[in-house]
Design a protein around this motif. Structure first.
Motif, PDB file in Angstrom:
ATOM      1  N   TYR A   4       0.823  -1.210   0.000  1.00 50.12           N
ATOM      2  CA  TYR A   4       0.000   0.000   0.000  1.00 50.12           C
ATOM      3  C   TYR A   4       0.860   1.264   0.000  1.00 50.12           C
ATOM      4  N   SER A  37      -5.265  -1.321  -7.990  1.00 48.04           N
ATOM      5  CA  SER A  37      -5.061  -1.637  -6.574  1.00 48.04           C
ATOM      6  C   SER A  37      -6.272  -2.360  -5.996  1.00 48.04           C
ATOM      7  N   TYR A  38      -7.467  -1.969  -6.430  1.00 49.94           N
ATOM      8  CA  TYR A  38      -8.687  -2.632  -5.958  1.00 49.94           C
ATOM      9  C   TYR A  38      -8.745  -4.073  -6.454  1.00 49.94           C
ATOM     10  N   PHE A  81      -6.404  -6.027  -4.450  1.00 51.64           N
ATOM     11  CA  PHE A  81      -6.972  -6.285  -3.121  1.00 51.64           C
ATOM     12  C   PHE A  81      -7.956  -7.452  -3.170  1.00 51.64           C
ATOM     13  N   GLN A 123      -5.933 -10.863  -3.557  1.00 51.87           N
ATOM     14  CA  GLN A 123      -4.797 -11.199  -2.707  1.00 51.87           C
ATOM     15  C   GLN A 123      -5.001 -12.525  -1.968  1.00 51.87           C
TER      16      GLN A 123
END
Length: 271
Positions: free
Chosen positions: A194, A234-235, A238, A241
């Motif tokens: 992050y 990034s979403y 996420f 992951q």
């Protein structure tokens, strides 16, 4: 709300946030007094090269994050496949050994596989590995019974040495792949990931905005695209992951097929 609808809603929110941030930056950069000072100070500086470097660094940061996610997913899938294969092999061998060893071994293998599907897999799907490690949603008891059976002196005395060693290796492989599977469900981007995205996005935004101090529309569109692509990526990272949840999740089909096969073997043994 379904997961697809939630993903779409979050992407729409990302579009809104990207638009708002880009608009605020544009209004701040092009206010009458501030823009003249910024142009005087930064317009002739060679920012374009630095801006390109920042974009490359941001792209590499996202690439490293997705590379880690892909590697963990591959390990989780391989662990699931190897665990299922070891269970099937253990079941086949239990049919051809002394029934006093083979019958309880088959029963424990079936109980273990059922426990993985009913308890551990939902916990991994939720990312709750603590529930597995603490025993609340654990398949460890039947696995421990399998170990006790194959390593007991009574079983070793009843079986050929090669067979006993092979069974012990299979149980060890099941235990190892189980631990790797549980460990993979713990994976996350973490603070490092992050921070990497946040710092490189901040640097790229500053340099991109400073390089377009005379072009408000171009600055707005560039910043909007930068924020949307970065935040959307990034979403997605996420969501991906945890290899057992989200986009392209590892499925329990190999273990379900192994469980079905063990049940078929048990019926064959009894007939």
């Amino acid at each position: 709300m379904t997961s697809i609808a939630l993903i779409i809603l979050n992407l729409l929110m990302i579009i809104g946030v990207s638009w708002l941030v880009s608009y605020v930056i544009m209004r701040w950069s092009f206010s009458a007094k501030r823009n003249a000072k910024l142009v005087e100070r930064y317009h002739n500086m060679p920012i374009a090269g630095l801006n390109s470097g920042a974009i490359i660094l941001l792209s590499l940061g996202l690439a490293f994050i997705f590379s880690d996610i892909s590697a963990v997913r591959s390990r989780a899938k391989a662990s699931t496949l190897q665990e299922a294969d070891a269970l099937r092999t253990l079941g086949r061998m239990s049919l051809n050994i002394d029934p006093t060893v083979g019958a309880p071994l088959m029963a424990s293998a079936r109980e273990y596989t059922a426990s993985v599907l009913e308890k551990e897999w939902p916990a991994m799907h939720r990312g709750s590995s603590y529930a597995i490690r603490s025993g609340v949603s654990s398949a460890l008891p039947p696995l421990a019974r399998m170990s006790d059976i194959v390593y007991s002196p009574e079983s070793i005395a009843k079986l050929p040495t090669v067979t006993s060693m092979h069974l012990a290796n299979l149980v060890s492989r099941i235990r190892e792949q189980r631990l790797q599977r549980i460990d993979a469900s713990d994976f996350g981007m973490g603070l490092r990931g992050y921070l990497l995205v946040a710092l490189t996005l901040l640097a790229t935004t500053v340099l991109l905005s400073m390089s377009m101090l005379t072009k408000p529309a171009s600055q707005f569109i560039s910043n909007f695209c930068l924020f949307f692509v970065t935040l959307a990526a990034s979403y997605i990272a996420f969501l991906s992951q945890n290899p057992f949840f989200g986009l392209d999740a590892v499925t329990n089909i190999p273990l379900q097929e192994a469980f079905d096969r063990l049940n078929t073997m048990e019926l064959t043994r009894k007939s």
